[in-house]
Structures are given as structure tokens and as C-alpha cells.
Write an enzyme that holds these catalytic residues in place. Structure first.
Site, short mmCIF file in Angstrom:
data_model
loop_
_atom_site.label_atom_id
_atom_site.label_comp_id
_atom_site.label_asym_id
_atom_site.label_seq_id
_atom_site.Cartn_x
_atom_site.Cartn_y
_atom_site.Cartn_z
N ALA A 153 25.97 71.37 33.36
CA ALA A 153 26.76 71.83 34.51
C ALA A 153 25.83 72.48 35.52
O ALA A 153 26.02 73.62 35.93
CB ALA A 153 27.84 72.80 34.03
N GLY A 154 24.81 71.74 35.89
CA GLY A 154 23.88 72.21 36.92
C GLY A 154 24.31 71.65 38.26
O GLY A 154 25.48 71.34 38.47
N ARG A 155 23.35 71.49 39.14
CA ARG A 155 23.70 71.09 40.51
C ARG A 155 24.26 69.67 40.56
O ARG A 155 25.29 69.41 41.19
CB ARG A 155 22.48 71.21 41.41
N VAL A 156 23.57 68.74 39.91
CA VAL A 156 24.04 67.35 39.94
C VAL A 156 25.36 67.22 39.17
O VAL A 156 26.31 66.58 39.63
CB VAL A 156 22.98 66.38 39.35
N GLY A 157 25.42 67.88 38.01
CA GLY A 157 26.63 67.80 37.19
C GLY A 157 27.85 68.35 37.92
O GLY A 157 28.92 67.73 37.92
N SER B 118 19.43 62.45 33.91
CA SER B 118 18.26 63.33 33.70
C SER B 118 16.97 62.53 33.82
O SER B 118 16.88 61.39 33.39
CB SER B 118 18.32 63.97 32.32
N ASN B 119 15.96 63.19 34.36
CA ASN B 119 14.66 62.53 34.57
C ASN B 119 13.65 62.87 33.48
O ASN B 119 13.74 63.94 32.89
CB ASN B 119 14.09 62.98 35.93
N HIS C 175 12.23 54.66 38.46
CA HIS C 175 12.65 55.69 39.43
C HIS C 175 11.49 56.65 39.65
O HIS C 175 11.47 57.77 39.15
CB HIS C 175 13.86 56.42 38.84
P1 NAD Z 1 19.93 71.95 37.12
O1 NAD Z 1 18.81 72.79 36.59
O2 NAD Z 1 20.73 72.45 38.26
O3 NAD Z 1 20.95 71.62 35.92
C1 NAD Z 1 20.55 71.23 34.64
C2 NAD Z 1 21.55 71.82 33.66
O4 NAD Z 1 21.27 71.29 32.35
C3 NAD Z 1 21.47 73.35 33.55
O5 NAD Z 1 22.75 73.91 33.84
C4 NAD Z 1 21.08 73.59 32.11
O6 NAD Z 1 21.62 74.77 31.53
C5 NAD Z 1 21.63 72.33 31.43
N1 NAD Z 1 21.06 72.07 30.12
C6 NAD Z 1 19.77 72.24 29.71
N2 NAD Z 1 19.66 71.89 28.42
C7 NAD Z 1 20.88 71.49 28.00
C8 NAD Z 1 21.39 71.02 26.77
N3 NAD Z 1 20.62 70.88 25.71
N4 NAD Z 1 22.71 70.69 26.71
C9 NAD Z 1 23.51 70.85 27.79
N5 NAD Z 1 23.08 71.28 28.99
C10 NAD Z 1 21.79 71.62 29.08
O7 NAD Z 1 19.29 70.53 37.45
P2 NAD Z 1 19.91 69.37 38.40
O8 NAD Z 1 19.37 69.52 39.76
O9 NAD Z 1 21.38 69.28 38.17
O10 NAD Z 1 19.19 68.09 37.77
C11 NAD Z 1 19.52 67.69 36.44
C12 NAD Z 1 18.65 66.52 35.99
O11 NAD Z 1 18.96 65.38 36.78
C13 NAD Z 1 17.14 66.75 36.18
O12 NAD Z 1 16.44 66.19 35.10
C14 NAD Z 1 16.83 66.01 37.47
O13 NAD Z 1 15.49 65.63 37.56
C15 NAD Z 1 17.76 64.83 37.31
N6 NAD Z 1 18.08 64.11 38.54
C16 NAD Z 1 18.11 62.76 38.47
C17 NAD Z 1 18.43 62.00 39.57
C18 NAD Z 1 18.47 60.50 39.45
O14 NAD Z 1 18.57 59.84 40.48
N7 NAD Z 1 18.39 59.93 38.26
C19 NAD Z 1 18.72 62.64 40.78
C20 NAD Z 1 18.72 64.03 40.83
C21 NAD Z 1 18.40 64.77 39.69
#
Ligand code: NAD
Length: 310
Positions: free
Chosen positions: A9-13, A119-120, A175
């Protein structure tokens, strides 16, 4: 679709969850995060937008993995985003542990689900989930090309002044910096972009697309992109829940397509209610073929690093 879960539940979620709720793509959305209370708070916040956007989708959040139970689709956004100056591969080691833990939860709670990895580094982590679950490749896929193609389309719209609605783009490969924008399949209402843009401008757009994530990261500073990534996830969900059979670039496990096997990377797929229905093999130009091969080699090197991670 009945239930979609979002892990992380981070920014993307959060951004993705808001769009999925507004669009009523399912009856129930579950947000799961390891951080205490965060997912619950975000779910409540989104639920309170229901009167504005007039949706009846139930949104719940929590830090108990049982919240994922019986999901039809699990979207994985858990993990560290990169910081300015880092590449997506720099977060591999920390995110593999997270993805393994999340995969165990999915296997236990939602063994029939489709899994969409965000996730990346997304190609390698999609490969990891495919290996760990052993599930059919139609059910395990990643988001990358939908976002990269949207970035490219928005650059073309800016450059030409035409409506973004009329622009169709295709970005394949891994990517990362080796991703493969394919101008031969980029059009403005069916007309090849080369009709409107010089070779030099197209090259500049290709390069800006490859660096699109880094450009935003450098400007935002304390966060990588999440508005367009959330929308890209929603586009894939829309294709699945409405069985649109859209032709979209998705990270998919390759079994001989494009001359590659035992590898996950971005290829054009038909995406519908059962996930990836098929992979479309395009007749790429010699240059795009060469770039695709180079990108595949880069992803393979990344996947080989998995062996050194306990
Ligand atoms: P963020 O830090 O805002 O959110 C990540 C969330 O994951 C956090 O809330 C964290 O507590 C949670 N988390 C960590 N470990 C966990 C676990 N074991 N179980 C459940 N939740 C857990 O990051 P974001 O900006 O939302 O980015 C998330 C991921 O998406 C990153 O890896 C980022 O690189 C990737 N991303 C990918 C793309 C794409 O096009 N594929 C685009 C943007 C971001």
C-alpha cells in the site's frame, strides 16, 4: 471480477487502488502491507471517496496476509523503489526477499489467482514468481511496457501537438535502459510517426522514453513515478476484467518467442479474462531485432544474479 488484491500500500498501490475502485472493476479490493495500520488507513480513505465517485466497491486494508484470501487477481507493488541515481537493478537484492515472501502468501491464500507484478526490477521479479509458483505463464505477468508506451505517446503528443488519444506506441524489451521503443509500430491515427517527425526527433523521443522513469525520479527527488504507473496497472486490469483481449506490451515468460526462452520480458500480448492469452510475434526491423536481443541479454544477466541471492 469479484476480488482484486494489491500487495504494497505504497504510492503505486494506493494510486492503482483508487482508480480500480472508481472504475468498479470488482466487488472487493484488498490492500495488504507489512507496515502497521497503513493499508487499513489508505483503504478507509479511498472508501470515503465512494460518495464522490459513486462506486459500491468494498475497499479493505490490513497487515494480515489472510486478507488476500480467494483473490481473483493479485497486483504486487511491494518493494523498495529506487532512489535518484540508482538503476532498477540496484533494488534487486532487497526486493527479491520481499517478492518471495509475497509469493508464499499468494500461494497460500489465493492459489487460483492471476498475478500482476509491478515491483522492480519487474522482468526479473516476474521470472522469480513464475519459477516459484510453477503456474501457467498465462497467469503470471508484469507491467512495464504499458507505462513505457504511454510515456512515449505523451512525448509524441507534446512534440507534435496532436491529441494523445490518437497516438499508438509500442515499447518492448526489459524495463530498463535497454528497453526497445519500436517507432515502426508507432502511429498517429494509423499514420506512421515518421510522416510527422524527423528521424532525429524520433531518436530523441526514444531516448527520453528509455529514461522516462529516471527523469521523473530526478525531479520528484523523494519518490519515483506513481500516477502513470497506477494508470498503467488499471489499463491492464481493465483489459482483464472486461475480457477486452487488448494487444498490450506485457512482461511475459518466453518459451521460444522472439528466439528467447526461460526469460521474462516485455512482448506484445493479448490480454483478456484469463490473463495472457497469447504472445504476438512481430516482424521487427533489423535494428529493433538487434535492440531486443541486447535487452534480452541484459535481463538474462539480471536473472542470473538471482542465483547469488540466498
Ligand atoms: P513505496 O515505497 O511507496 O511502496 C512500497 C510498499 O511496499 C510500502 O508501503 C512497503 O511497506 C510495502 N512492502 C514492503 N515489503 C512488503 C512485504 N513484504 N509485503 C507487503 N508490503 C510490503 O513504493 P512505490 O513507489 O509504490 O513503488 C513500489 C514498487 O513498484 C517499487 O519496486 C518500484 O520500483 C516499482 N515500480 C514499478 C513500475 C513499473 O512500471 N513496473 C513503476 C513504478 C514503480
Amino acid at each position: 471480477m469479484n476480488k482484486i488484491s494489491i500487495v504494497g500500500a505504497g504510492r503505486v498501490g494506493e494510486t492503482a487502488a483508487q482508480i480500480l475502485a472508481e472504475e468498479e472493476y470488482c466487488r472487493e479490493i484488498a490492500l495488504f502491507d507489512v507496515r502497521d495500520d497503513i493499508a487499513e488507513g489508505i483503504a478507509l480513505d479511498i472508501l470515503q471517496t465512494a460518495p464522490f465517485f459513486a462506486f459500491d466497491c468494498l475497499v479493505q486494508g490490513g497487515n494480515d496476509p489472510r486478507i488476500l484470501k480467494d483473490s481473483d487477481l493479485v497486483i504486487v507493488t511491494a518493494g523498495f523503489p529506487r532512489k535518484p541515481g540508482m538503476s532498477r537493478v540496484d533494488v534487486l537484492e532487497s526486493n527479491v526477499g520481499i517478492i518471495d515472501e509475497v509469493t508464499d502468501h499468494i500461494i497460500a491464500q489465493a492459489p487460483e489467482a492471476m498475478v500482476l507484478i509491478v515491483s522492480n526490477p519487474v522482468d526479473t521479479l516476474t521470472y522469480r514468481v513464475a519459477q516459484k509458483t510453477g503456474w501457467d505463464r498465462s497467469r503470471i505477468f508484469g507491467q512495464a511496457g504499458v507505462l513505457d508506451a504511454a510515456r512515449m505517446a505523451s512525448f509524441i503528443a507534446q512534440e507534435t501537438g496532436f491529441s494523445a488519444r490518437d497516438i499508438t506506441t509500442m515499447v518492448l524489451g526489459g524495463h530498463g535502459d535497454t528497453m526497445v521503443p519500436v517507432p515502426q509500430f508507432c502511429t498517429i491515427n494509423g499514420i506512421p510517426i515518421a510522416h510527422f517527425l524527423s528521424e532525429e526527433r524520433i531518436e530523441a523521443i526514444n531516448e527520453r522514453t528509455r529514461k522516462g522513469g529516471a527523469e521523473i525520479l530526478a525531479l520528484r527527488k523523494n519518490s519515483s513515478a506513481y500516477d502513470a504507473p497506477g494508470a498503467a496497472v488499471a489499463t491492464m486490469v481493465d483489459a482483464i476484467v472486461n475480457n477486452r483481449r487488448r494487444l498490450l506490451p506485457c512482461v511475459a515468460m518466453l518459451e521460444g518467442e522472439y528466439g528467447e526462452s526461460d526469460l521474462a520480458m516485455g512482448v506484445p500480448c493479448i490480454l483478456g479474462e484469463k490473463g495472457i492469452e497469447s504472445i504476438v510475434e512481430l516482424d521487427l526491423s533489423a535494428r529493433a531485432r538487434e535492440e531486443f536481443k541486447r535487452s534480452a541479454a541484459a535481463v538474462r544477466t539480471e536473472i542470473e544474479r538471482l542465483r547469488d541471492i540466498p
